[in-house]
Design a protein around this motif. Structure first.
Motif, PDB file in Angstrom:
ATOM      1  N   SER A  17       0.808  -1.235   0.000  1.00 20.85           N
ATOM      2  CA  SER A  17       0.000   0.000   0.000  1.00 20.85           C
ATOM      3  C   SER A  17       0.834   1.275   0.000  1.00 20.85           C
ATOM      4  O   SER A  17       0.499   2.252   0.659  1.00 20.85           O
ATOM      5  CB  SER A  17      -0.957  -0.003   1.198  1.00 20.85           C
ATOM      6  N   LYS A  18       1.920   1.271  -0.750  1.00 20.90           N
ATOM      7  CA  LYS A  18       2.795   2.449  -0.831  1.00 20.90           C
ATOM      8  C   LYS A  18       2.944   2.983  -2.258  1.00 20.90           C
ATOM      9  O   LYS A  18       3.704   3.916  -2.489  1.00 20.90           O
ATOM     10  CB  LYS A  18       4.195   2.121  -0.285  1.00 20.90           C
ATOM     11  N   LEU A  19       2.207   2.430  -3.202  1.00 20.50           N
ATOM     12  CA  LEU A  19       2.330   2.860  -4.588  1.00 20.50           C
ATOM     13  C   LEU A  19       1.986   4.339  -4.751  1.00 20.50           C
ATOM     14  O   LEU A  19       2.551   5.023  -5.595  1.00 20.50           O
ATOM     15  CB  LEU A  19       1.439   2.007  -5.497  1.00 20.50           C
ATOM     16  N   GLY A  20       1.122   4.854  -3.936  1.00 22.60           N
ATOM     17  CA  GLY A  20       0.718   6.257  -4.017  1.00 22.60           C
ATOM     18  C   GLY A  20       1.856   7.237  -3.831  1.00 22.60           C
ATOM     19  O   GLY A  20       1.757   8.392  -4.261  1.00 22.60           O
ATOM     20  N   TYR A  21       2.944   6.809  -3.221  1.00 23.27           N
ATOM     21  CA  TYR A  21       4.084   7.710  -3.036  1.00 23.27           C
ATOM     22  C   TYR A  21       4.841   7.929  -4.347  1.00 23.27           C
ATOM     23  O   TYR A  21       5.473   8.965  -4.514  1.00 23.27           O
ATOM     24  CB  TYR A  21       5.030   7.176  -1.957  1.00 23.27           C
ATOM     25  N   VAL A  22       4.782   6.961  -5.269  1.00 29.47           N
ATOM     26  CA  VAL A  22       5.472   7.155  -6.545  1.00 29.47           C
ATOM     27  C   VAL A  22       4.539   7.706  -7.616  1.00 29.47           C
ATOM     28  O   VAL A  22       4.978   8.444  -8.489  1.00 29.47           O
ATOM     29  CB  VAL A  22       6.170   5.869  -7.055  1.00 29.47           C
ATOM     30  N   MET A  41       7.946  10.103   6.859  1.00 30.45           N
ATOM     31  CA  MET A  41       8.576   8.837   7.239  1.00 30.45           C
ATOM     32  C   MET A  41       8.320   7.773   6.169  1.00 30.45           C
ATOM     33  O   MET A  41       9.245   7.087   5.717  1.00 30.45           O
ATOM     34  CB  MET A  41       8.034   8.348   8.583  1.00 30.45           C
ATOM     35  N   ASN A  42       7.059   7.644   5.733  1.00 34.92           N
ATOM     36  CA  ASN A  42       6.726   6.657   4.710  1.00 34.92           C
ATOM     37  C   ASN A  42       7.399   6.981   3.373  1.00 34.92           C
ATOM     38  O   ASN A  42       7.909   6.091   2.698  1.00 34.92           O
ATOM     39  CB  ASN A  42       5.210   6.570   4.529  1.00 34.92           C
ATOM     40  N   ASP A  43       7.412   8.245   3.011  1.00 36.14           N
ATOM     41  CA  ASP A  43       8.048   8.654   1.757  1.00 36.14           C
ATOM     42  C   ASP A  43       9.542   8.331   1.785  1.00 36.14           C
ATOM     43  O   ASP A  43      10.092   7.820   0.811  1.00 36.14           O
ATOM     44  CB  ASP A  43       7.822  10.145   1.510  1.00 36.14           C
ATOM     45  N   ASN A  44      10.192   8.608   2.899  1.00 38.80           N
ATOM     46  CA  ASN A  44      11.620   8.298   3.021  1.00 38.80           C
ATOM     47  C   ASN A  44      11.877   6.790   2.983  1.00 38.80           C
ATOM     48  O   ASN A  44      12.881   6.351   2.409  1.00 38.80           O
ATOM     49  CB  ASN A  44      12.201   8.900   4.296  1.00 38.80           C
ATOM     50  N   ASN A  45      10.978   6.006   3.579  1.00 39.80           N
ATOM     51  CA  ASN A  45      11.127   4.548   3.506  1.00 39.80           C
ATOM     52  C   ASN A  45      11.034   4.062   2.072  1.00 39.80           C
ATOM     53  O   ASN A  45      11.851   3.256   1.625  1.00 39.80           O
ATOM     54  CB  ASN A  45      10.070   3.851   4.363  1.00 39.80           C
ATOM     55  N   VAL A  46      10.040   4.548   1.343  1.00 40.90           N
ATOM     56  CA  VAL A  46       9.874   4.131  -0.051  1.00 40.90           C
ATOM     57  C   VAL A  46      11.075   4.576  -0.883  1.00 40.90           C
ATOM     58  O   VAL A  46      11.594   3.811  -1.704  1.00 40.90           O
ATOM     59  CB  VAL A  46       8.548   4.670  -0.642  1.00 40.90           C
ATOM     60  N   MET A  47      11.552   5.788  -0.655  1.00 44.64           N
ATOM     61  CA  MET A  47      12.717   6.263  -1.397  1.00 44.64           C
ATOM     62  C   MET A  47      13.938   5.386  -1.093  1.00 44.64           C
ATOM     63  O   MET A  47      14.715   5.064  -1.999  1.00 44.64           O
ATOM     64  CB  MET A  47      13.018   7.728  -1.064  1.00 44.64           C
ATOM     65  N   THR A  48      14.088   4.983   0.133  1.00 44.40           N
ATOM     66  CA  THR A  48      15.190   4.101   0.508  1.00 44.40           C
ATOM     67  C   THR A  48      15.077   2.768  -0.223  1.00 44.40           C
ATOM     68  O   THR A  48      16.080   2.230  -0.708  1.00 44.40           O
ATOM     69  CB  THR A  48      15.213   3.883   2.031  1.00 44.40           C
ATOM     70  N   TRP A  49      13.866   2.226  -0.306  1.00 41.34           N
ATOM     71  CA  TRP A  49      13.671   0.969  -1.050  1.00 41.34           C
ATOM     72  C   TRP A  49      14.079   1.138  -2.508  1.00 41.34           C
ATOM     73  O   TRP A  49      14.732   0.260  -3.068  1.00 41.34           O
ATOM     74  CB  TRP A  49      12.218   0.511  -0.975  1.00 41.34           C
ATOM     75  N   LEU A  50      13.692   2.263  -3.095  1.00 45.70           N
ATOM     76  CA  LEU A  50      14.071   2.508  -4.491  1.00 45.70           C
ATOM     77  C   LEU A  50      15.587   2.618  -4.634  1.00 45.70           C
ATOM     78  O   LEU A  50      16.182   2.000  -5.517  1.00 45.70           O
ATOM     79  CB  LEU A  50      13.406   3.774  -5.028  1.00 45.70           C
ATOM     80  N   PHE A  51      16.207   3.406  -3.760  1.00 45.28           N
ATOM     81  CA  PHE A  51      17.665   3.561  -3.818  1.00 45.28           C
ATOM     82  C   PHE A  51      18.365   2.209  -3.673  1.00 45.28           C
ATOM     83  O   PHE A  51      19.323   1.922  -4.389  1.00 45.28           O
ATOM     84  CB  PHE A  51      18.159   4.513  -2.729  1.00 45.28           C
ATOM     85  N   ASN A  52      17.893   1.398  -2.751  1.00 43.47           N
ATOM     86  CA  ASN A  52      18.532   0.101  -2.514  1.00 43.47           C
ATOM     87  C   ASN A  52      18.335  -0.875  -3.668  1.00 43.47           C
ATOM     88  O   ASN A  52      19.070  -1.859  -3.769  1.00 43.47           O
ATOM     89  CB  ASN A  52      18.038  -0.517  -1.211  1.00 43.47           C
ATOM     90  N   ASP A  70       9.357  12.747  -6.906  1.00 40.56           N
ATOM     91  CA  ASP A  70      10.384  13.419  -7.701  1.00 40.56           C
ATOM     92  C   ASP A  70      11.389  12.414  -8.269  1.00 40.56           C
ATOM     93  O   ASP A  70      11.777  12.494  -9.437  1.00 40.56           O
ATOM     94  CB  ASP A  70      11.135  14.460  -6.868  1.00 40.56           C
ATOM     95  N   LEU A  71      11.811  11.485  -7.429  1.00 39.08           N
ATOM     96  CA  LEU A  71      12.772  10.464  -7.850  1.00 39.08           C
ATOM     97  C   LEU A  71      12.177   9.603  -8.958  1.00 39.08           C
ATOM     98  O   LEU A  71      12.806   9.383 -10.001  1.00 39.08           O
ATOM     99  CB  LEU A  71      13.173   9.593  -6.658  1.00 39.08           C
TER     100      LEU A  71
END
Length: 125
Positions: A17-22, A41-52, A70-71
């Motif tokens: 349930s985090k697709l809305g952040y992208v 917090m959720n946005d940073n978690n999702v961004m971290t997943w993308l970076f990783n 943005d990413l």
């Protein structure tokens, strides 16, 4: 490999349930909004997943993205060109010249062809 990577990311984010952040459905609230810290917090978690999930050379281009949206947008603009005619030509040539190797099972051969057809479909739906 933007298209297979993006599809895997979309499936994973939809699953938690985090697709809305992208895709922008979960918009960034004002800093004064009581929900801002949870959103951040959720946005940073999702961004971290993308970076990783990125190759380090790709990550090096985007480390200062402000939000996941943005990413995602920057990655899509840089790598998600569905009109990539040179890649379409390469795939078509690979398909024309594909031959089953003597030590290759039919399943492996078919899987290789299917991957190429699926990638081509991403460029030419």
């Amino acid at each position: 490999n933007y298209f297979p990577w993006a599809r895997a990311v979309i499936i994973a984010l939809r699953g938690c349930s985090k697709l809305g952040y992208v895709n922008g459905e979960i918009a960034k609230p004002n800093a004064s909004d009581p929900n801002f810290l949870d959103w951040e917090m959720n946005d940073n978690n999702v961004m971290t997943w993308l970076f990783n999930s990125m190759d380090p050379s790709i990550y090096d281009i985007f480390p200062y993205s402000e939000t996941t949206r943005d990413l995602w947008t920057a990655l899509k603009e840089m790598y998600g060109h569905a009109d990539n005619s040179s890649r379409i030509f390469e795939i078509q040539q690979e398909l024309v010249n594909i031959v089953q190797a003597p030590n290759q099972s039919f399943t492996e051969h078919y899987g290789n062809m299917k991957r190429k057809w699926d990638e081509l479909r991403q460029y030419r739906p």
